[in-house]
Write an enzyme that holds these catalytic residues in place. Sequence first.
Site, PDB file in Angstrom:
ATOM      1  N   GLY A 134       0.833  -1.198   0.000  1.00 13.68           N
ATOM      2  CA  GLY A 134       0.000   0.000   0.000  1.00 13.68           C
ATOM      3  C   GLY A 134       0.863   1.241   0.000  1.00 13.68           C
ATOM      4  O   GLY A 134       1.998   1.214  -0.493  1.00 13.68           O
ATOM      5  N   SER A 135       0.327   2.295   0.563  1.00 14.53           N
ATOM      6  CA  SER A 135       1.034   3.574   0.500  1.00 14.53           C
ATOM      7  C   SER A 135       2.225   3.603   1.460  1.00 14.53           C
ATOM      8  O   SER A 135       2.225   2.916   2.486  1.00 14.53           O
ATOM      9  CB  SER A 135       0.065   4.698   0.849  1.00 14.53           C
ATOM     10  OG  SER A 135      -0.410   4.518   2.160  1.00 14.53           O
ATOM     11  N   GLU A 186       2.989   5.995   3.325  1.00 17.84           N
ATOM     12  CA  GLU A 186       2.536   6.600   4.575  1.00 17.84           C
ATOM     13  C   GLU A 186       2.019   5.539   5.560  1.00 17.84           C
ATOM     14  O   GLU A 186       2.410   5.508   6.732  1.00 17.84           O
ATOM     15  CB  GLU A 186       1.415   7.574   4.208  1.00 17.84           C
ATOM     16  CG  GLU A 186       0.992   8.508   5.288  1.00 17.84           C
ATOM     17  CD  GLU A 186      -0.298   9.211   4.863  1.00 17.84           C
ATOM     18  OE1 GLU A 186      -0.634   9.208   3.666  1.00 17.84           O
ATOM     19  OE2 GLU A 186      -0.963   9.738   5.765  1.00 17.84           O
ATOM     20  N   GLY A 196       2.593   2.323   5.347  1.00  9.80           N
ATOM     21  CA  GLY A 196       3.730   1.432   5.606  1.00  9.80           C
ATOM     22  C   GLY A 196       4.583   1.954   6.755  1.00  9.80           C
ATOM     23  O   GLY A 196       5.022   1.199   7.626  1.00  9.80           O
ATOM     24  N   GLU A 228       5.652  -3.476   0.826  1.00  6.48           N
ATOM     25  CA  GLU A 228       5.752  -3.182  -0.604  1.00  6.48           C
ATOM     26  C   GLU A 228       4.970  -1.892  -0.796  1.00  6.48           C
ATOM     27  O   GLU A 228       3.742  -1.879  -0.727  1.00  6.48           O
ATOM     28  CB  GLU A 228       5.160  -4.342  -1.410  1.00  6.48           C
ATOM     29  CG  GLU A 228       5.641  -4.367  -2.835  1.00  6.48           C
ATOM     30  CD  GLU A 228       4.750  -3.556  -3.759  1.00  6.48           C
ATOM     31  OE1 GLU A 228       5.048  -2.347  -3.916  1.00  6.48           O
ATOM     32  OE2 GLU A 228       3.798  -4.101  -4.311  1.00  6.48           O
ATOM     33  N   GLU A 265       3.718  10.212  -5.604  1.00  6.95           N
ATOM     34  CA  GLU A 265       3.006   9.142  -6.295  1.00  6.95           C
ATOM     35  C   GLU A 265       1.565   9.605  -6.520  1.00  6.95           C
ATOM     36  O   GLU A 265       0.848   9.898  -5.568  1.00  6.95           O
ATOM     37  CB  GLU A 265       3.020   7.885  -5.428  1.00  6.95           C
ATOM     38  CG  GLU A 265       2.413   6.699  -6.107  1.00  6.95           C
ATOM     39  CD  GLU A 265       2.504   5.421  -5.272  1.00  6.95           C
ATOM     40  OE1 GLU A 265       2.206   5.472  -4.075  1.00  6.95           O
ATOM     41  OE2 GLU A 265       2.859   4.378  -5.846  1.00  6.95           O
TER      42      GLU A 265
HETATM   43  P1  NDP Z   1      -3.426   2.634   1.802  1.00 12.44           P
HETATM   44  O1  NDP Z   1      -1.999   2.429   2.041  1.00 12.44           O
HETATM   45  O2  NDP Z   1      -4.182   3.494   2.734  1.00 12.44           O
HETATM   46  O3  NDP Z   1      -4.176   1.219   1.774  1.00 12.44           O
HETATM   47  C1  NDP Z   1      -3.592  -0.034   1.588  1.00 12.44           C
HETATM   48  C2  NDP Z   1      -4.243  -1.060   2.506  1.00 12.44           C
HETATM   49  O4  NDP Z   1      -3.938  -0.754   3.872  1.00 12.44           O
HETATM   50  C3  NDP Z   1      -5.769  -1.066   2.439  1.00 12.44           C
HETATM   51  O5  NDP Z   1      -6.239  -2.376   2.665  1.00 12.44           O
HETATM   52  C4  NDP Z   1      -6.134  -0.157   3.582  1.00 12.44           C
HETATM   53  O6  NDP Z   1      -7.440  -0.340   4.011  1.00 12.44           O
HETATM   54  C5  NDP Z   1      -5.133  -0.567   4.628  1.00 12.44           C
HETATM   55  N1  NDP Z   1      -4.864   0.403   5.667  1.00 12.44           N
HETATM   56  C6  NDP Z   1      -5.129   1.737   5.684  1.00 12.44           C
HETATM   57  N2  NDP Z   1      -4.676   2.274   6.830  1.00 12.44           N
HETATM   58  C7  NDP Z   1      -4.125   1.271   7.552  1.00 12.44           C
HETATM   59  C8  NDP Z   1      -3.490   1.210   8.825  1.00 12.44           C
HETATM   60  N3  NDP Z   1      -3.316   2.271   9.577  1.00 12.44           N
HETATM   61  N4  NDP Z   1      -3.026   0.017   9.253  1.00 12.44           N
HETATM   62  C9  NDP Z   1      -3.159  -1.083   8.496  1.00 12.44           C
HETATM   63  N5  NDP Z   1      -3.778  -1.074   7.291  1.00 12.44           N
HETATM   64  C10 NDP Z   1      -4.233   0.086   6.819  1.00 12.44           C
HETATM   65  O7  NDP Z   1      -3.662   3.149   0.359  1.00 12.44           O
HETATM   66  P2  NDP Z   1      -4.970   3.882  -0.146  1.00 12.44           P
HETATM   67  O8  NDP Z   1      -5.871   2.857  -0.611  1.00 12.44           O
HETATM   68  O9  NDP Z   1      -5.535   4.826   0.839  1.00 12.44           O
HETATM   69  O10 NDP Z   1      -4.378   4.751  -1.309  1.00 12.44           O
HETATM   70  C11 NDP Z   1      -3.762   5.981  -1.013  1.00 12.44           C
HETATM   71  C12 NDP Z   1      -2.574   6.157  -1.880  1.00 12.44           C
HETATM   72  O11 NDP Z   1      -1.649   5.125  -1.598  1.00 12.44           O
HETATM   73  C13 NDP Z   1      -2.830   6.023  -3.364  1.00 12.44           C
HETATM   74  O12 NDP Z   1      -3.229   7.194  -3.926  1.00 12.44           O
HETATM   75  C14 NDP Z   1      -1.511   5.585  -3.849  1.00 12.44           C
HETATM   76  O13 NDP Z   1      -0.683   6.686  -4.036  1.00 12.44           O
HETATM   77  C15 NDP Z   1      -0.952   4.750  -2.731  1.00 12.44           C
HETATM   78  N6  NDP Z   1      -1.119   3.305  -2.948  1.00 12.44           N
HETATM   79  C16 NDP Z   1      -0.032   2.599  -3.256  1.00 12.44           C
HETATM   80  C17 NDP Z   1      -0.136   1.265  -3.501  1.00 12.44           C
HETATM   81  C18 NDP Z   1       1.036   0.462  -3.839  1.00 12.44           C
HETATM   82  O14 NDP Z   1       0.899  -0.682  -4.199  1.00 12.44           O
HETATM   83  N7  NDP Z   1       2.219   0.997  -3.758  1.00 12.44           N
HETATM   84  C19 NDP Z   1      -1.414   0.577  -3.460  1.00 12.44           C
HETATM   85  C20 NDP Z   1      -2.511   1.411  -3.072  1.00 12.44           C
HETATM   86  C21 NDP Z   1      -2.344   2.714  -2.848  1.00 12.44           C
HETATM   87  P3  NDP Z   1      -8.636   0.373   3.238  1.00 12.44           P
HETATM   88  O15 NDP Z   1      -8.292   0.521   1.809  1.00 12.44           O
HETATM   89  O16 NDP Z   1      -9.727  -0.590   3.412  1.00 12.44           O
HETATM   90  O17 NDP Z   1      -8.813   1.681   3.887  1.00 12.44           O
END
Ligand code: NDP
Length: 795
Positions: free
Chosen positions: A246-247, A249, A251, A268, A399
């Site tokens: 995920g993001s 932030e 991470g 990742e 990003e």
């Molecule tokens: P997030 O990092 O917020 O989400 C990724 C996953 O983590 C989702 O399942 C999310 O849940 C979950 N999550 C959110 N907050 C927490 C936390 N505090 N502890 C544990 N898990 C958590 O990405 P977003 O979906 O909000 O996207 C935001 C930005 O992140 C995008 O615009 C993009 O720039 C980037 N991103 C990068 C990715 C990558 O593969 N590098 C993938 C996705 C996003 P939920 O979605 O259900 O809120």
Amino acid sequence: MTNVAEIYEEMTYGPAPEDASYVRDWLTRHGQGFGFFIDGEWIKPKDAAQTLDSFNPFTEEKLATISIAGAADVDDAVSAAAAAYPKWSAKSGHERARVLYALARLLQKNSRFLAVLETLDNGKPIRETRDIDVPLAARHFYHHAGWAQVLAQEFPGHEPLGVVAQVIPWNFPLLMLAWKVAPAIAAGNCVVLKPAEYTSLTALYFAELADEAGVPPGVINIITGAGQTGALLTEHAGVAKVAFTGSTEVGRTIRQKTAGSGKKLTLELGGKSPFIVFEDADLDSAVEGLVDAIWFNQGEVCCAGSRLLVEEGIAEQLIAKIKARLEKFRLGDPLDKAIDMGAIVDPVQLTRIRTLVRQSVEEGAEKWQPAIPCPDTGSFYPPTLLTNVAPGNTAVLQEIFGPVLTVMSFRTLSEAAALANNTAYGLAASVWSENINRALEIAGHIKAGVVWVNTTNQFDAACGFGGYRESGFGREGGREGMFEYLKLKDEWMTQNAAVLPSRTNSPIPTRHMQGIDRTHKNYIGGKQKRADGGNTLVITAHDGGVAERVGKGNRKDIRDAVEAAFKAAVWGTAHAHTRAQILYFMAENLSVRAKEFQSRLKDLTGVSSRMAKKEVACAISRLFSAAAWADKFDGLVHAPPVRNISLAINEPLGVLAIVCPDTLPLLSFISLLAPAMAMGNRCVIVPSQRYPLPATDFYQILETSDVPAGIVNIVTGARDELAPVLAGHVQVDGLWFHGTAQGSRDVERLSATNLKRTWVNNGWARDWFNPAKGEGRQFLREATQVKNIWLPYQD
Ligand code: NDP
């Protein structure tokens, strides 16, 4: 109505929609609502009022009601996984392989269903889910069925971790599930997975397939919810490992929250990957490559080639070709097989893209978008070029996760490499040139986990994928990906034995050193340097008398040492044979002075002559081992099922900080330093706080062994004062820490600054004399990161 002759004339596309009725039937069968899949059963949430809606990003219709797991639900899922773990981990590799194989087959048998469901839920084109997401997910289970089968032979001395928490994003929901679940269960772990709130449906369907495949209850548990559920899961005490995509932030938050918990972690994260086109590239191929790099999956790809770097002489020509291509782009119904780009996953993401692009334009970027039709419903954003961008422009740095490409030009290869690396991220890069020398030269310079040559966005289960720098750490796929779900059996001996009670502050020395009084300085950039604050620490001998003094290093000394190490980058590119020769030379010189070191150890630690002799002899042997490994810890060549080979190269982390334990102060110091050097790292090392003198004596070995300046920098002082400075320093790429559990926790928490890789002991002691524990592949793996370079190849 148009007739066939007219169609031949106009060459327009007709509609080519994929049927979704059977997927909708499935949703209806579930009453458009889902609970959790826990312990092999569908479970209703404890609090039924806590739900969220999943929408089709194209039609904006509601697809299903998704339950939100609260603390009690997360508890249930983790407990189910923990209960299933003893049996699942005790199964033979073959038994587990059969289950993974069944899952692979079921993914294939349900491939069309999964492709449609993913497209409905995510908004990505059916062309991509059908040809990329689902086949790659199936391939992941096949590949890992293989690892399960050969686990005992290929990973001797290793065991699974326990319950694994897995949190995935919305951009490749099924594929990310496969990347997480397959290696975890192949290794014998049980998982609790939380998909992203926008895209839970394929994970819920997968749960049904898991049941059908005969996955024992509790081995795979799927819970749904938003970020709060993710936080509850990753922070749960019953979890032994967290795997997150995920993001950056989030991470970073997970790194901080899991610090000191002993949980293994892979992250990742985001990227801002360069797409580099040299003037000798096949420009038409490069344009199609760009389409796959940044307009694939609406640009919602962590490794999207979002920064075009083009050699100045062809910039105009290439931009003209890109524009011509984009004028023919088709946005539309994601279920239509002939569209290029579907809908953005959610209006929230669409707003984010718009905001970032607006900001970039306000900062001076010129925006260009093709004049193509855009559907009236859904979250669509057209393919976008941003030219005239400065290196500090928001769109260059951040990003965007949308179909937005920035364009910059360069004149020389080194300028291209500098621009490519001018980012906090390091996930991927794509290089286009018909000159293989040039392509490989820049591939070597780029700091990223994957470099594609004349291709882009290629993935395969056999080729580890993951980032450098703030794109995270750990790899998914391949042998290196399996290590992320395993641990060494009996790696540690006893807890709280790595640090001995401090005796450095003895106020009244009872005995003075014989001979000339001496204060050992720090060793920075190949020179002995007085500690910045002018303070010293008294080091007492085993009988309580003053042995000698060492400098009391501070923040400034650490900064100087890191800078010296940073500048000594040439070590990373020195030939492995050269590094081996220097390590042998160090061993030779230590051997010549063995008696001196033995008496130092005896005097300082009070060990017997026999033990002192053994420690020095073992340290010499360890230098030999590191020298031996320098040119043997080779990479691999993968043959993924496309016309490519992938060279998996073990690269050094860069600046590696090492904080040593007190036990066996010479041997532990050498056991940590030698493999780090052998793999090409430049080191900043804090020796044992209580017994630093063998390390400061070692300067003379370094000086007489041709070790180039800046490769080994030694700062003495208080471990718990110096380690946090190293952990927070953004130019430190990795940190190995041997100290207290609290010190380990601080290091992990502070490492979140630049997401450096850490390897901490959590207060446990290691059996340094034992070669199975004090040297070998584990140390080499911790000292390196895998870069996969994909090259066109056809035999
Ligand atoms: P997030 O990092 O917020 O989400 C990724 C996953 O983590 C989702 O399942 C999310 O849940 C979950 N999550 C959110 N907050 C927490 C936390 N505090 N502890 C544990 N898990 C958590 O990405 P977003 O979906 O909000 O996207 C935001 C930005 O992140 C995008 O615009 C993009 O720039 C980037 N991103 C990068 C990715 C990558 O593969 N590098 C993938 C996705 C996003 P939920 O979605 O259900 O809120």
